[in-house]
Design a protein around this motif. Structure first.
Motif, PDB file in Angstrom:
ATOM      1  N   TYR A 113      85.736   1.097  65.920  1.00 34.87           N
ATOM      2  CA  TYR A 113      86.236   0.261  66.831  1.00 34.87           C
ATOM      3  C   TYR A 113      87.356  -1.304  66.308  1.00 34.87           C
ATOM      4  CZ  TYR A 113      82.434   2.609  69.277  1.00 34.87           C
ATOM      5  OH  TYR A 113      81.600   3.979  70.015  1.00 34.87           O
ATOM      6  N   SER A 114      86.658  -1.603  65.974  1.00 36.19           N
ATOM      7  CA  SER A 114      87.919  -2.604  65.293  1.00 36.19           C
ATOM      8  C   SER A 114      89.232  -1.974  64.315  1.00 36.19           C
ATOM      9  CB  SER A 114      87.671  -3.928  63.971  1.00 36.19           C
ATOM     10  OG  SER A 114      86.209  -3.735  64.114  1.00 36.19           O
ATOM     11  N   ILE A 115      89.411  -1.169  63.605  1.00 37.03           N
ATOM     12  CA  ILE A 115      90.028  -0.532  62.968  1.00 37.03           C
ATOM     13  C   ILE A 115      91.082  -0.522  64.572  1.00 37.03           C
ATOM     14  CG2 ILE A 115      91.523   1.608  62.231  1.00 37.03           C
ATOM     15  CD1 ILE A 115      89.287   2.034  60.746  1.00 37.03           C
ATOM     16  N   ALA A 116      90.842   0.761  65.779  1.00 35.68           N
ATOM     17  CA  ALA A 116      91.317   1.107  66.876  1.00 35.68           C
ATOM     18  C   ALA A 116      91.459  -0.339  67.630  1.00 35.68           C
ATOM     19  CB  ALA A 116      90.196   1.245  68.005  1.00 35.68           C
ATOM     20  N   THR A 117      91.185  -1.834  67.615  1.00 32.99           N
ATOM     21  CA  THR A 117      91.597  -2.695  68.097  1.00 32.99           C
ATOM     22  C   THR A 117      92.418  -3.645  67.511  1.00 32.99           C
ATOM     23  OG1 THR A 117      89.294  -3.142  69.241  1.00 32.99           O
ATOM     24  CG2 THR A 117      90.772  -5.652  69.274  1.00 32.99           C
ATOM     25  N   CYS A 163      87.667  -1.091  77.255  1.00 27.71           N
ATOM     26  CA  CYS A 163      87.004   0.457  76.458  1.00 27.71           C
ATOM     27  C   CYS A 163      86.141   0.291  75.886  1.00 27.71           C
ATOM     28  CB  CYS A 163      87.872   0.688  76.235  1.00 27.71           C
ATOM     29  SG  CYS A 163      89.541   0.501  76.746  1.00 27.71           S
ATOM     30  N   PHE A 164      85.566  -1.114  75.074  1.00 32.19           N
ATOM     31  CA  PHE A 164      84.191  -0.746  74.018  1.00 32.19           C
ATOM     32  C   PHE A 164      84.161  -2.839  73.614  1.00 32.19           C
ATOM     33  CE2 PHE A 164      87.884   0.551  72.056  1.00 32.19           C
ATOM     34  CZ  PHE A 164      88.697  -1.326  71.166  1.00 32.19           C
ATOM     35  N   PRO A 165      83.262  -2.455  75.016  1.00 25.17           N
ATOM     36  CA  PRO A 165      82.836  -4.296  74.954  1.00 25.17           C
ATOM     37  C   PRO A 165      81.417  -4.520  74.005  1.00 25.17           C
ATOM     38  CG  PRO A 165      81.732  -2.990  77.717  1.00 25.17           C
ATOM     39  CD  PRO A 165      83.208  -2.166  76.163  1.00 25.17           C
ATOM     40  N   GLY A 166      81.661  -6.053  73.446  1.00 25.79           N
ATOM     41  CA  GLY A 166      80.177  -5.563  72.556  1.00 25.79           C
ATOM     42  C   GLY A 166      80.220  -5.054  70.923  1.00 25.79           C
ATOM     43  N   PRO A 203      88.266 -20.802  77.279  1.00 28.09           N
ATOM     44  CA  PRO A 203      87.323 -20.178  77.254  1.00 28.09           C
ATOM     45  C   PRO A 203      87.287 -18.626  76.956  1.00 28.09           C
ATOM     46  CG  PRO A 203      87.112 -21.401  78.982  1.00 28.09           C
ATOM     47  CD  PRO A 203      88.419 -22.192  78.025  1.00 28.09           C
ATOM     48  N   TYR A 204      89.012 -18.371  77.634  1.00 24.86           N
ATOM     49  CA  TYR A 204      89.018 -17.159  77.292  1.00 24.86           C
ATOM     50  C   TYR A 204      89.787 -17.116  76.101  1.00 24.86           C
ATOM     51  CZ  TYR A 204      89.837 -17.685  82.360  1.00 24.86           C
ATOM     52  OH  TYR A 204      89.179 -17.619  83.467  1.00 24.86           O
ATOM     53  N   ALA A 205      90.326 -17.944  74.982  1.00 24.52           N
ATOM     54  CA  ALA A 205      89.992 -17.230  73.642  1.00 24.52           C
ATOM     55  C   ALA A 205      89.316 -17.005  73.175  1.00 24.52           C
ATOM     56  CB  ALA A 205      91.198 -18.978  73.577  1.00 24.52           C
ATOM     57  N   SER A 206      88.402 -17.633  73.418  1.00 24.62           N
ATOM     58  CA  SER A 206      86.912 -17.408  72.172  1.00 24.62           C
ATOM     59  C   SER A 206      87.145 -15.563  72.578  1.00 24.62           C
ATOM     60  CB  SER A 206      85.322 -17.462  73.514  1.00 24.62           C
ATOM     61  OG  SER A 206      85.876 -18.936  73.162  1.00 24.62           O
ATOM     62  N   ARG A 207      87.218 -15.363  73.358  1.00 22.14           N
ATOM     63  CA  ARG A 207      87.662 -13.794  73.274  1.00 22.14           C
ATOM     64  C   ARG A 207      87.736 -12.956  72.316  1.00 22.14           C
ATOM     65  NH1 ARG A 207      86.359 -12.938  79.879  1.00 22.14           N
ATOM     66  NH2 ARG A 207      85.020 -14.655  80.420  1.00 22.14           N
TER      67      ARG A 207
END
Length: 597
Positions: free
Chosen positions: A170-174, A209-212, A335-339
Motif C-alpha cells: 500500500y505504501s508503494i502504491a501511495t 482506497c486503503f484507509p489505515g 488537521p488535514y496535513a496530519s493525514r
C-alpha cells in the motif's frame, strides 16, 4: 548588472504581482518544509515554523530582491546528524550560533569570499547530499517497518536490507501515485505546484482506497498544531557553545554558500544584483530568530526563488506574503496535513535529490581527468561514507594542495639571451657555445610564494668566483610574491652581494614591488638596480663589466660581442650599443621593452 533599490518604482501593480507570487510559493513551500523537517529527524511542524519565521525575515532583511528562504535539502544530513548526536534543543542552539556567525561574516564583509570555494568541492558535497537524501527515502517509499535511522550511510543501507521483508504494498502504491503526479505536473503543467498536487492525490487515494494501511504524519509524529509555538530561548551555556561550535560553523558555511548561490541564480534570471554581505546579515538574523520559535536552520532556496521570479514577483514583499500564506494555511489546514502518508513524502524528497544532484556537472568534471576530478570524487565519497564536515575539510585541503602543485609547476627560472631574429630574450639562445661569462640574464615566471620558493632557489645557478658579476632577473611574469618568496629572494640577493656581484631586477610588477618595499629588500638591493625594462638593466650592467675579459671572448652571446672582442674592429658607440637610438648592433627599444610581460 546594477544594484538597484529593492522597492524602486513600487506601485499597486507590483503589489498585485507580489501577492500572486507569494501565495503560489507559499503553497509550494508547505509540503517541502514538512518533508525537509521529517528527513532532518524533527517533527514536520518545525519545518513550517522555519518557513514562516526565517522565510519572512530573509526576504525582509536579505540582500537579494527575490530571495525565498526556508529549510532546504542541503541541510538534511547535517541537521539529522546534529539532532541524533546532541538532541533537538542543541540543534536549535547550533542554528542560533550559526546565525550569529553569518551576521559576523556579513559585518566583516566576507560575502565575496564564498566564491573562492572550489567548484569541485561544492559539486562533490552537493551530489553526496543528494545521494544521502535519495537513499534515505527508500524505507518510507517501501513502507518498511521497524527501521532505525543512523548517521552513517552504510548503517542506513544495512537497515533497509534487513527490513526488506516488511515491505508494504500500500505504501508503494501511495508513493507511486504521488510520483506519477509529480512527473506529470513537471511535464505538462510546470507552473502548478506539483508537490502539493502529488500529496493531495496520494492522501486522497490512501484515505479512500486503503484507509489505515499506511503510516501518516499523524500516526508517526502526532497531530500538527495549528498555531506557532510559544517564544522560547534555548538554554545556552558555555559548555554547549564549545561542543557545538564545529556544527555551527558548518551550518553557517553551507548556509552562506546556498544562499549566495541562490542569489546569483536570481541575479541571472532578473538582471539585478544582490548585496552579498547584506544577504549574509539577513540570513544570520533569520537563523537567530527561527530557533526561538522552534525552527530549524534555513537558507536561500534556489527552486523556490526561481519559482518566485517566474511567478512575476516584483520585490521582497512576495517573500513576506509567502510566509504569511504558510501561516494562514497552517491555521486553517493543520488537521488535514496530519493525514498525509509518509510514503507520499518520499517521492517529493527523491525528486529534490535528483534535481540537486549536479549530475551533469559531475560528469563534466570527471571527464576532464584532472586534479579537479580527484577533488570532486574525494569530496563526494567522504560526504556519503563519512560526514559532511570531514568531506568539506578534506576537499578544501586537497584543492589547496593541488593548487600549490599547479602553481609550482607554473613557476620556472631559465637563463636566457637576446634573440636577434625575434627581438626577445629567450632561454633557447643559451648553449655551451653561446653564453656570456659576465652578465647572466634569467627569465622568472609564475608566482613566487611558499609553494614555489624552494624551486626558485634551486633553479638559480651556484655563484662561483669566476661567474657572472651582474645578474639580471626579468620578473615581468611574476604576478605576486609572499613573504616566503621574499625571504628566498633576499637570501639569493645576499649571496650575489657576498660573491662580489650585482643583482638587477627588471619589469617587476606592482604587488611584488610593493612587498619588497615594505620588507626593506628594495632598499637593500638598491633603487638603482630596479629597471623598468631589460634594455635598461643590460645598459646598467655593462657599466661594470671587465672590458679586458671581452677581448678574445669566443662565446658571442650578444651581437656586440664580435666588436667588443676585437674581431670586427672598433665599435661606433663603444659599450653604448644598447642605447635607445638605432645602432649597428640592435635596436633594443623595438622589441625587448614590449616583451617584459
Amino acid at each position: 548588472m546594477k544594484r538597484e533599490s529593492r522597492f524602486e518604482g513600487y506601485n499597486l501593480a507590483s503589489l498585485r504581482k507580489d501577492l500572486i507570487a507569494g501565495i503560489l510559493v507559499g503553497v509550494i513551500a508547505i509540503p517541502l518544509g514538512m518533508a525537509f523537517a521529517i528527513a532532518s529527524g524533527v517533527k514536520p511542524e518545525y519545518g513550517i515554523y522555519t518557513t514562516i519565521v526565517a522565510g519572512t525575515l530573509i526576504s525582509l532583511l536579505g540582500g537579494s530582491k527575490f530571495q525565498i528562504g526556508g529549510p532546504t535539502g542541503a541541510f538534511i544530513p547535517i541537521l539529522f546528524a546534529i539532532g541524533a548526536r546532541y538532541g533537538y534543543e542543541n540543534l536549535l542552539i547550533a542554528g542560533l550560533m550559526a546565525g550569529v556567525i553569518l551576521v559576523l561574516m556579513g559585518l566583516l564583509r566576507l560575502g565575496g569570499l564564498i566564491r573562492f570555494i572550489p567548484k569541485p568541492v561544492t559539486v562533490g558535497f552537493t551530489a553526496g547530499i543528494a545521494v544521502i537524501i535519495f537513499t534515505g527515502q527508500i524505507a518510507s517509499f517501501l513502507g518498511l517497518r521497524g527501521v532505525r535511522r543512523h548517521e552513517a550511510f552504510l548503517g542506513n543501507m544495512h537497515e533497509v536490507a534487513i527490513r526488506l521483508g516488511t515491505v508494504n504494498g500500500y505504501s508503494i502504491a501511495t508513493a507511486c501515485i504521488c510520483l506519477a503526479v509529480l512527473l506529470a505536473a513537471a511535464r505538462f503543467a510546470p507552473k502548478l505546484p506539483g508537490s502539493l498536487l502529488g500529496l493531495v492525490a496520494a492522501t486522497l487515494a490512501a484515505s479512500l482506497c486503503f484507509p489505515g494501511q499506511v503510516a501518516t504524519i499523524g500516526t508517526s509524529y502526532g497531530d500538527i498544531p495549528s498555531t506557532l509555538p510559544a517564544f522560547h530561548v534555548p538554554a545556552v551555556t558555555w559548555d554547549r557553545i564549545v561542543s557545538l561550535i564545529r556544527p555551527a560553523l558548518l551550518i553557517a558555511l553551507l548556509g552562506a554558500i546556498e544562499s549566495l548561490l541562490s542569489a546569483v541564480v536570481a541575479d541571472g534570471m532578473t538582471g539585478s544584483r544582490h548585496d552579498s554581505n547584506r544577504e549574509l546579515i539577513g540570513q544570520g538574523i533569520a537563523n537567530i530568530c527561527a530557533p526561538l520559535f522552534g525552527g530549524i536552520p534555513a537558507t536561500g532556496a534556489i527552486a523556490r526563488t526561481a519559482t518566485n521570479i517566474r511567478s512575476g514577483a516584483a520585490s521582497p514583499v512576495s517573500g513576506v506574503v509567502h510566509g504569511a500564506a504558510v501561516l494562514l494555511i497552517l491555521l486553517a489546514m493543520a488537521p488535514y496535513a496530519s493525514r498525509i502518508p509518509l510514503a507520499a513524502m518520499a517521492p517529493i524528497l527523491m525528486m529534490v535529490a535528483w534535481n540537486m544532484s549536479e549530475r551533469k556537472a559531475c560528469v563534466r568534471l570527471l571527464k576532464t581527468r584532472t586534479g579537479d576530478s580527484l577533488v570532486l570524487a574525494v569530496t563526494f565519497l567522504l560526504t556519503v561514507f563519512t560526514d559532511l564536515p570531514t568531506a568539506v575539510e578534506a576537499g578544501l585541503a586537497l584543492a589547496v594542495l593541488l593548487f600549490v602543485k599547479r602553481m609550482g609547476e607554473a613557476h620556472g627560472v631559465a637563463k636566457a639571451l637576446p634573440d636577434p631574429e625575434s627581438v626577445k630574450v629567450l632561454p633557447q639562445k643559451v648553449s655551451a657555445g653561446q653564453d656570456c661569462p659576465q652578465i647572466g640574464i634569467y627569465n622568472v615566471e609564475g608566482p613566487l610564494f611558499f609553494g614555489t620558493a624552494n624551486r626558485f632557489g634551486d633553479a638559480l645557478p651556484p655563484l662561483v668566483p669566476d661567474g657572472p658579476k651582474a645578474i639580471i632577473l626579468r620578473m615581468g611574469r611574476v604576478p605576486l610574491i609572499d613573504l616566503t618568496g621574499e625571504s628566498h629572494l633576499a637570501e639569493w640577493a645576499g649571496r650575489v652581494r657576498s660573491a662580489g656581484g650585482r643583482l638587477l631586477i627588471s619589469g617587476i610588477q606592482p604587488q611584488p614591488l610593493e612587498l619588497l618595499k615594505k620588507s626593506g629588500l628594495y632598499d637593500r638591493i638598491g633603487a638603482a638596480n630596479f629597471c623598468a625594462h631589460t634594455e635598461e638593466a643590460i645598459l646598467s650592467a655593462q657599466s661594470g663589466i671587465d672590458r679586458g675579459q671581452c677581448a678574445g671572448c669566443r662565446y658571442a652571446a650578444f651581437r656586440e660581442c664580435g666588436v667588443l672582442s676585437g674581431s670586427e674592429g672598433r665599435p661606433r658607440q663603444g659599450l653604448t650599443g644598447y642605447s635607445r637610438g638605432r645602432t649597428a648592433a640592435w635596436d633594443w627599444s623595438a622589441g625587448i621593452q614590449s616583451n617584459e610581460m
